[in-house]
Scaffold this motif. Structure first.
Motif, PDB file in Angstrom:
ATOM      1  N   VAL A 128     -48.947  20.528 -32.556  1.00  0.00           N
ATOM      2  CA  VAL A 128     -47.792  21.414 -32.589  1.00  0.00           C
ATOM      3  C   VAL A 128     -47.048  21.218 -31.274  1.00  0.00           C
ATOM      4  N   LEU A 129     -45.751  20.905 -31.348  1.00  0.00           N
ATOM      5  CA  LEU A 129     -44.923  20.693 -30.162  1.00  0.00           C
ATOM      6  C   LEU A 129     -43.874  21.794 -30.080  1.00  0.00           C
ATOM      7  N   TYR A 130     -43.524  22.166 -28.833  1.00  0.00           N
ATOM      8  CA  TYR A 130     -42.518  23.220 -28.670  1.00  0.00           C
ATOM      9  C   TYR A 130     -41.807  23.037 -27.330  1.00  0.00           C
ATOM     10  N   GLY A 131     -40.487  23.257 -27.346  1.00  0.00           N
ATOM     11  CA  GLY A 131     -39.718  23.244 -26.108  1.00  0.00           C
ATOM     12  C   GLY A 131     -39.345  21.868 -25.610  1.00  0.00           C
ATOM     13  N   ASN A 132     -39.365  20.864 -26.486  1.00  0.00           N
ATOM     14  CA  ASN A 132     -39.021  19.498 -26.083  1.00  0.00           C
ATOM     15  C   ASN A 132     -37.589  19.182 -26.492  1.00  0.00           C
ATOM     16  N   ASP A 133     -36.675  19.165 -25.504  1.00  0.00           N
ATOM     17  CA  ASP A 133     -35.272  18.905 -25.808  1.00  0.00           C
ATOM     18  C   ASP A 133     -34.832  17.502 -25.397  1.00  0.00           C
ATOM     19  N   ASN A 134     -35.768  16.669 -24.918  1.00  0.00           N
ATOM     20  CA  ASN A 134     -35.445  15.284 -24.599  1.00  0.00           C
ATOM     21  C   ASN A 134     -35.730  14.385 -25.797  1.00  0.00           C
ATOM     22  N   LEU A 135     -35.044  13.240 -25.842  1.00  0.00           N
ATOM     23  CA  LEU A 135     -35.305  12.278 -26.907  1.00  0.00           C
ATOM     24  C   LEU A 135     -36.699  11.685 -26.741  1.00  0.00           C
ATOM     25  N   LYS A 136     -37.403  11.531 -27.852  1.00  0.00           N
ATOM     26  CA  LYS A 136     -38.757  10.994 -27.855  1.00  0.00           C
ATOM     27  C   LYS A 136     -38.793   9.756 -28.743  1.00  0.00           C
ATOM     28  N   GLY A 137     -39.544   8.745 -28.313  1.00  0.00           N
ATOM     29  CA  GLY A 137     -39.738   7.586 -29.164  1.00  0.00           C
ATOM     30  C   GLY A 137     -38.433   6.946 -29.611  1.00  0.00           C
ATOM     31  N   TRP A 138     -38.268   6.803 -30.949  1.00  0.00           N
ATOM     32  CA  TRP A 138     -37.076   6.177 -31.524  1.00  0.00           C
ATOM     33  C   TRP A 138     -35.941   7.168 -31.751  1.00  0.00           C
ATOM     34  N   GLU A 139     -36.107   8.414 -31.380  1.00  0.00           N
ATOM     35  CA  GLU A 139     -35.113   9.435 -31.706  1.00  0.00           C
ATOM     36  C   GLU A 139     -33.769   9.139 -31.036  1.00  0.00           C
ATOM     37  N   PHE A 140     -32.684   9.385 -31.764  1.00  0.00           N
ATOM     38  CA  PHE A 140     -31.345   9.355 -31.179  1.00  0.00           C
ATOM     39  C   PHE A 140     -30.657  10.703 -31.370  1.00  0.00           C
ATOM     40  N   ILE A 141     -31.332  11.650 -32.039  1.00  0.00           N
ATOM     41  CA  ILE A 141     -30.871  13.022 -32.180  1.00  0.00           C
ATOM     42  C   ILE A 141     -31.927  13.927 -31.535  1.00  0.00           C
ATOM     43  N   GLU A 142     -31.505  14.819 -30.668  1.00  0.00           N
ATOM     44  CA  GLU A 142     -32.438  15.708 -29.992  1.00  0.00           C
ATOM     45  C   GLU A 142     -33.056  16.699 -30.971  1.00  0.00           C
ATOM     46  N   SER A 143     -34.244  17.172 -30.632  1.00  0.00           N
ATOM     47  CA  SER A 143     -34.885  18.226 -31.406  1.00  0.00           C
ATOM     48  C   SER A 143     -34.248  19.574 -31.055  1.00  0.00           C
ATOM     49  N   SER A 179     -34.967  22.654 -29.674  1.00  0.00           N
ATOM     50  CA  SER A 179     -36.125  23.030 -28.853  1.00  0.00           C
ATOM     51  C   SER A 179     -36.626  24.441 -29.114  1.00  0.00           C
ATOM     52  N   SER A 180     -35.862  25.264 -29.834  1.00  0.00           N
ATOM     53  CA  SER A 180     -36.306  26.632 -30.119  1.00  0.00           C
ATOM     54  C   SER A 180     -37.157  26.714 -31.380  1.00  0.00           C
ATOM     55  N   ILE A 181     -37.327  25.588 -32.084  1.00  0.00           N
ATOM     56  CA  ILE A 181     -38.105  25.575 -33.325  1.00  0.00           C
ATOM     57  C   ILE A 181     -39.308  24.639 -33.147  1.00  0.00           C
ATOM     58  N   PRO A 182     -40.529  25.094 -33.404  1.00  0.00           N
ATOM     59  CA  PRO A 182     -41.713  24.237 -33.211  1.00  0.00           C
ATOM     60  C   PRO A 182     -41.696  23.009 -34.129  1.00  0.00           C
ATOM     61  N   GLU A 183     -42.270  21.932 -33.651  1.00  0.00           N
ATOM     62  CA  GLU A 183     -42.535  20.730 -34.440  1.00  0.00           C
ATOM     63  C   GLU A 183     -44.028  20.678 -34.729  1.00  0.00           C
ATOM     64  N   PHE A 184     -44.394  20.057 -35.842  1.00  0.00           N
ATOM     65  CA  PHE A 184     -45.823  19.979 -36.150  1.00  0.00           C
ATOM     66  C   PHE A 184     -46.114  18.737 -36.982  1.00  0.00           C
ATOM     67  N   HIS A 223     -43.125  16.790 -38.738  1.00  0.00           N
ATOM     68  CA  HIS A 223     -41.952  17.554 -39.158  1.00  0.00           C
ATOM     69  C   HIS A 223     -41.293  18.166 -37.926  1.00  0.00           C
ATOM     70  N   ARG A 224     -39.989  18.043 -37.861  1.00  0.00           N
ATOM     71  CA  ARG A 224     -39.221  18.699 -36.801  1.00  0.00           C
ATOM     72  C   ARG A 224     -37.870  19.114 -37.355  1.00  0.00           C
ATOM     73  N   VAL A 225     -37.159  19.926 -36.578  1.00  0.00           N
ATOM     74  CA  VAL A 225     -35.787  20.307 -36.889  1.00  0.00           C
ATOM     75  C   VAL A 225     -34.901  19.746 -35.789  1.00  0.00           C
ATOM     76  N   ALA A 226     -33.986  18.846 -36.149  1.00  0.00           N
ATOM     77  CA  ALA A 226     -33.127  18.178 -35.182  1.00  0.00           C
ATOM     78  C   ALA A 226     -31.810  18.929 -35.028  1.00  0.00           C
ATOM     79  N   ASP A 227     -31.113  18.626 -33.922  1.00  0.00           N
ATOM     80  CA  ASP A 227     -29.829  19.244 -33.616  1.00  0.00           C
ATOM     81  C   ASP A 227     -28.854  18.128 -33.244  1.00  0.00           C
ATOM     82  N   SER A 228     -27.883  17.845 -34.132  1.00  0.00           N
ATOM     83  CA  SER A 228     -26.976  16.708 -33.922  1.00  0.00           C
ATOM     84  C   SER A 228     -25.670  17.086 -33.241  1.00  0.00           C
ATOM     85  N   ARG A 229     -25.557  18.290 -32.723  1.00  0.00           N
ATOM     86  CA  ARG A 229     -24.287  18.692 -32.120  1.00  0.00           C
ATOM     87  C   ARG A 229     -23.947  17.870 -30.881  1.00  0.00           C
ATOM     88  N   GLY A 230     -24.945  17.275 -30.256  1.00  0.00           N
ATOM     89  CA  GLY A 230     -24.683  16.473 -29.074  1.00  0.00           C
ATOM     90  C   GLY A 230     -24.208  15.067 -29.380  1.00  0.00           C
TER      91      GLY A 230
END
Length: 383
Positions: A168-183, A185-190, A209-216
């Motif tokens: 379970v991941l929480y509070g990660n707002d940096n790009l991880k791995g291959w991601e180009f859309i930030e997570s 950070s207020s919603i847990p990943e698991f 599973h995560r919830v991404a935020d593409s506004r950036g």
């Protein structure tokens, strides 16, 4: 927020330890770390000369328990600074101090529970990794550095060598791995992973599973605050005469992101050590990756190949070269590293010859500056 999270983790772990029966029969504190200095020359960069230093102090605290149990803690900082110079005209100075690892763990012979800022990685591939979900390790980096993720991880090892991961991941707002859309950070990943032995090797299935935020990145894809995303990964490795593996991942967004709704990637690789001299180790991998509005459509797929050769020269010297090939651009990315080990000191002399328009999937650390042609000297001291 993250400091408060770590205080909670520490307090929870201490409370769990105090409730364990049998008590502690041994405690130990271990101080260690790494100091690195480098110099870099690349005539094609705006600042041809770069010098820098990194210091990673680390402290570990262990409490041995009865019945093979162990509670341990790790904390380390990443202190780095560099300067780019265009002699004698101009210069650019940068530096930062950040947490590198902060975690607490309970473990025994079959179970591991770890919480905090930690490194999570897995998979069979080593050069072009579809399952690089939570780290950004560059295979060319002698330090193998990567930022950690905040969260909790459970690993259980069965008696037949199978193992189960849950995180379970929480509070990660940096790009991880291959991601180009930030997570978001207020919603847990698991997610989780199950790995099991098979004839001549092992195989695993992974999910996240995560919830991404593409506004950036609204200029590229639709601006959406909450984009549920599911990842499914498979990998298997076999060892019979030669080692060979397959690793693949499918990333699906539940919102319409156009061509970025689905990402598919598949890696095939082999390794073998030839009996030449001290032994020549060879790793070869090929990666197929594609983005599309529909799943498993490879109309606009991109192919990458990678080759790694490693040869030990005596007991203290090692020569390694890594070559990547982008089939779409028909461009080679060449890297060679000669390393020499003196007990706790290592010297690396690295050279590279790459296209000026750097277009590799792997994004190197800023201080490596691998675009174009250059030379880097790196001195590492482990204490």
């Amino acid at each position: 927020m993250r400091c408060l999270a770590f205080i909670f983790v520490f307090a929870f772990s201490y409370n769990a330890w105090s409730q364990l029966t049998g008590g502690a029969d041994k405690k130990a504190v271990d101080w260690q770390g790494q100091a690195v200095a480098w110099g870099h020359y690349n005539p094609d960069n705006p600042y041809p000369v770069y010098i820098g230093a990194r210091f990673i102090p680390q402290v570990n605290y262990k409490i041995a328990l009865a019945n093979s149990g162990l509670i341990d803690f790790e904390a380390s900082l990443n202190m780095v600074g560099d300067a780019g110079m265009h002699i004698p005209d101009s210069s650019d100075w940068n530096g930062k101090i950040s947490a590198y690892r902060i975690w607490a763990r309970y473990s025994n012979e079959q179970l591991e529970l770890r919480a905090g800022l930690q490194k999570i990685n897995f998979g069979s591939a080593s050069l072009l990794r579809p399952l690089m979900w939570f780290d950004q390790v560059d295979p060319r980096d002698p330090l193998q550095l990567t930022d950690g993720v905040w969260g909790g991880l459970m690993r259980y090892y069965f008696m037949n060598n199978a193992n189960l991961w849950v995180w379970v991941l929480y509070g990660n707002d940096n790009l991880k791995g291959w991601e180009f859309i930030e997570s978001n950070s207020s919603i847990p990943e698991f997610g989780g992973r199950f790995q099991m032995p098979i004839p001549q090797g092992e195989a695993a299935v992974s999910y996240h599973h995560r919830v991404a935020d593409s506004r950036g990145v609204a200029a590229v894809i639709p601006s959406i605050e909450k984009i549920p995303e599911n990842r499914l990964g498979i990998d298997a490795r076999f060892d019979k005469l030669i080692g060979f593996w397959v690793e693949g991942a499918w990333v699906n967004a539940s919102k319409d992101l156009g061509a970025f709704t689905n990402q598919m990637s598949l890696n095939l690789g082999v390794d073998y050590t030839f009996g030449l001299g001290n032994g020549l180790s060879v790793i070869a991998e090929h990666l197929l990756t594609a983005y599309d509005e529909k799943a498993f459509v490879f109309d606009d797929s991109v192919h990458y190949s990678a080759l790694s050769l490693n040869y030990p020269i005596g007991m203290f010297d090692n020569l390694n070269t890594i070559v990547f090939y982008n089939w779409a651009d028909k461009q080679l990315y060449n890297f060679v590293n000669w390393s020499k080990q003196y007990d706790s000191i290592a010297l690396n002399i690295m050279g590279y010859w790459n296209p000026d328009d750097y277009n590799m999937l792997i994004q190197p650390n800023a201080e490596n500056l691998f675009a174009g042609k250059g030379l880097q000297l790196m001195l590492i001291y482990n204490f």
